[in-house]
Design a protein around this motif. Sequence first.
Motif, PDB file in Angstrom:
ATOM      1  N   PRO A 152      56.967  31.673  35.094  1.00 30.68           N
ATOM      2  CA  PRO A 152      57.643  32.372  36.178  1.00 30.68           C
ATOM      3  C   PRO A 152      59.105  31.396  36.477  1.00 30.68           C
ATOM      4  N   ASP A 153      60.041  32.182  36.690  1.00 33.02           N
ATOM      5  CA  ASP A 153      61.401  31.700  36.895  1.00 33.02           C
ATOM      6  C   ASP A 153      61.593  30.778  35.779  1.00 33.02           C
ATOM      7  N   THR A 154      61.287  31.062  34.494  1.00 28.56           N
ATOM      8  CA  THR A 154      61.699  30.326  33.394  1.00 28.56           C
ATOM      9  C   THR A 154      61.217  28.862  33.236  1.00 28.56           C
ATOM     10  N   VAL A 155      60.022  28.563  34.315  1.00 28.47           N
ATOM     11  CA  VAL A 155      59.525  27.224  34.458  1.00 28.47           C
ATOM     12  C   VAL A 155      58.080  27.406  33.893  1.00 28.47           C
ATOM     13  N   THR A 156      57.472  26.599  33.081  1.00 27.43           N
ATOM     14  CA  THR A 156      56.128  26.688  32.542  1.00 27.43           C
ATOM     15  C   THR A 156      55.033  26.409  33.802  1.00 27.43           C
ATOM     16  N   ILE A 157      54.154  27.235  34.004  1.00 26.15           N
ATOM     17  CA  ILE A 157      53.318  27.350  34.891  1.00 26.15           C
ATOM     18  C   ILE A 157      52.082  26.051  34.529  1.00 26.15           C
ATOM     19  N   THR A 158      51.856  25.023  35.478  1.00 28.22           N
ATOM     20  CA  THR A 158      50.854  24.097  35.033  1.00 28.22           C
ATOM     21  C   THR A 158      49.833  23.966  36.069  1.00 28.22           C
ATOM     22  N   GLN A 159      48.762  23.173  36.005  1.00 31.95           N
ATOM     23  CA  GLN A 159      48.013  23.099  37.086  1.00 31.95           C
ATOM     24  C   GLN A 159      48.733  21.982  37.845  1.00 31.95           C
ATOM     25  N   HIS A 160      49.156  21.031  37.479  1.00 34.75           N
ATOM     26  CA  HIS A 160      50.092  20.066  38.413  1.00 34.75           C
ATOM     27  C   HIS A 160      51.051  20.848  39.349  1.00 34.75           C
ATOM     28  N   ARG A 182      44.418  33.759  32.626  1.00 36.99           N
ATOM     29  CA  ARG A 182      44.431  35.228  32.320  1.00 36.99           C
ATOM     30  C   ARG A 182      46.006  35.333  31.873  1.00 36.99           C
ATOM     31  N   PRO A 183      46.218  36.100  30.818  1.00 35.10           N
ATOM     32  CA  PRO A 183      47.581  36.647  30.659  1.00 35.10           C
ATOM     33  C   PRO A 183      48.196  37.321  31.840  1.00 35.10           C
ATOM     34  N   ALA A 184      49.366  36.973  32.185  1.00 27.10           N
ATOM     35  CA  ALA A 184      49.964  37.687  33.284  1.00 27.10           C
ATOM     36  C   ALA A 184      51.510  37.893  32.971  1.00 27.10           C
ATOM     37  N   HIS A 185      52.039  38.933  33.468  1.00 24.28           N
ATOM     38  CA  HIS A 185      53.628  39.274  33.446  1.00 24.28           C
ATOM     39  C   HIS A 185      54.164  38.137  33.850  1.00 24.28           C
ATOM     40  N   ALA A 186      54.057  37.512  35.118  1.00 16.16           N
ATOM     41  CA  ALA A 186      54.507  36.294  35.515  1.00 16.16           C
ATOM     42  C   ALA A 186      55.864  36.797  36.241  1.00 16.16           C
ATOM     43  N   GLU A 204      59.891  38.816  29.395  1.00 17.44           N
ATOM     44  CA  GLU A 204      60.143  37.467  28.615  1.00 17.44           C
ATOM     45  C   GLU A 204      59.334  36.142  29.135  1.00 17.44           C
ATOM     46  N   ASP A 205      58.802  36.242  30.375  1.00 14.62           N
ATOM     47  CA  ASP A 205      58.135  35.134  30.878  1.00 14.62           C
ATOM     48  C   ASP A 205      56.670  35.259  30.871  1.00 14.62           C
ATOM     49  N   TRP A 206      56.000  36.332  30.228  1.00 18.40           N
ATOM     50  CA  TRP A 206      54.556  36.514  30.197  1.00 18.40           C
ATOM     51  C   TRP A 206      53.803  35.319  29.500  1.00 18.40           C
ATOM     52  N   GLY A 207      52.538  35.162  29.856  1.00 18.31           N
ATOM     53  CA  GLY A 207      51.406  34.523  29.290  1.00 18.31           C
ATOM     54  C   GLY A 207      50.393  33.637  30.142  1.00 18.31           C
ATOM     55  N   MET A 208      49.449  32.957  29.809  1.00 20.55           N
ATOM     56  CA  MET A 208      48.530  32.591  30.551  1.00 20.55           C
ATOM     57  C   MET A 208      48.899  31.754  31.793  1.00 20.55           C
ATOM     58  N   ALA A 209      48.175  32.493  32.764  1.00 21.69           N
ATOM     59  CA  ALA A 209      48.526  31.900  34.141  1.00 21.69           C
ATOM     60  C   ALA A 209      47.146  31.993  34.964  1.00 21.69           C
ATOM     61  N   PRO A 210      46.965  31.237  36.090  1.00 17.94           N
ATOM     62  CA  PRO A 210      45.860  31.303  37.220  1.00 17.94           C
ATOM     63  C   PRO A 210      45.630  32.896  37.353  1.00 17.94           C
ATOM     64  N   ARG A 211      44.504  33.188  37.510  1.00 14.43           N
ATOM     65  CA  ARG A 211      44.091  34.565  37.737  1.00 14.43           C
ATOM     66  C   ARG A 211      44.669  35.016  39.334  1.00 14.43           C
ATOM     67  N   GLY A 212      45.191  35.951  39.462  1.00 11.31           N
ATOM     68  CA  GLY A 212      45.907  36.710  40.678  1.00 11.31           C
ATOM     69  C   GLY A 212      47.314  36.257  40.649  1.00 11.31           C
ATOM     70  N   LEU A 213      47.982  35.779  39.646  1.00 13.74           N
ATOM     71  CA  LEU A 213      49.474  35.343  39.810  1.00 13.74           C
ATOM     72  C   LEU A 213      50.070  36.849  39.995  1.00 13.74           C
ATOM     73  N   ASP A 214      49.936  37.602  39.325  1.00 16.70           N
ATOM     74  CA  ASP A 214      50.657  39.120  39.216  1.00 16.70           C
ATOM     75  C   ASP A 214      50.463  39.692  40.605  1.00 16.70           C
ATOM     76  N   ALA A 215      49.231  39.712  41.057  1.00 13.05           N
ATOM     77  CA  ALA A 215      48.994  40.711  42.298  1.00 13.05           C
ATOM     78  C   ALA A 215      49.594  39.816  43.652  1.00 13.05           C
ATOM     79  N   ALA A 216      49.639  38.495  43.383  1.00 16.81           N
ATOM     80  CA  ALA A 216      50.185  37.676  44.609  1.00 16.81           C
ATOM     81  C   ALA A 216      51.598  37.840  44.632  1.00 16.81           C
ATOM     82  N   SER A 217      52.443  37.893  43.471  1.00 16.96           N
ATOM     83  CA  SER A 217      53.659  38.094  43.238  1.00 16.96           C
ATOM     84  C   SER A 217      54.107  39.457  43.666  1.00 16.96           C
TER      85      SER A 217
END
Length: 285
Positions: A152-160, A182-186, A204-217
């Motif tokens: 998201p925003d071209t920055v890799t999402i991480t737990q940290h 889970r896979p997310a559009h991001a 262009e930014d999709w990939g694995m992310a914590p559940r709910g990222l797309d809905a929250a966005s």
Amino acid sequence: MSSSVPTTVPFDLRVEPIDEVLNEVERSLRTQLDRGTLVRKRRSLGACTSRRTWVRIERRRLQRIGSQGWNGTECAAVLEGVAQPRWHRAAVWRQPDTAVMWRVDETDLLPGEPIGTSVLAADPGLPDEWWHALNASLDALGAQRTTRVATPDTVTITQHGVAEAIRRFLPDGIDMTANEWRPAHADLNWANVTGPEFCLFDWEDWGMAPRGLDAASLWGNSLAVPALAERVRHERRHDLESRDGKLMTLFVCAKILAPDAHPEDPRLEPARRMAAQIAEHLHTD
């Protein structure tokens, strides 16, 4: 010998000369662009072709490409059950004497117009069929697997990164670990979906992310229209009411409530209220 390659270039395609870029796209894809349909954004361009297809042209600095590359739209072509434009071909080239690369992806035309800008100020009045299609696509996307990681925003999402973003909302001792990835559009916002027929684009930014990222966005980009934000929460409640969904809601609230937020942004107060409510729930769980 020190490198003479510049590391930065001006970065706003809305105001920069772009004729050479468009000419390169036409040469690479062997098509003509309809300059009258040109859409200019800060870091991307779009236009119709003489084949009645659409091209999206993006520029990125090398350090923003990363080890997984930046072929998200191409990789998304294998997703099943997701309403998106069919992908045809791509071309990639490096801008001479710079640390910058260009990429163009050619896809089918969208089935309708984008619903609006990324953040809506009025309810678009979407029919129930649109919401059913949104749910079907997001559910299908979440059930698949990929080695890609969302950016998201071209920055890799991480737990940290998630923990750092939401730490200010939560007291010490609260577990901020996202367990369901889970896979997310991001980049789910109102400028990346069409209506009245639902279609989700700009992958262009999709990939694995914590559940709910797309809905929250999508919820966060709806907060200026309370009824619309509530509809998003209702439709995606199975994601947003999960523990990871609550963390992702805080993650989105943190972006809205960033230090550089515009003081008159109508989303600020509802984001503060939701962040406080979720923090209380997580504290008592």
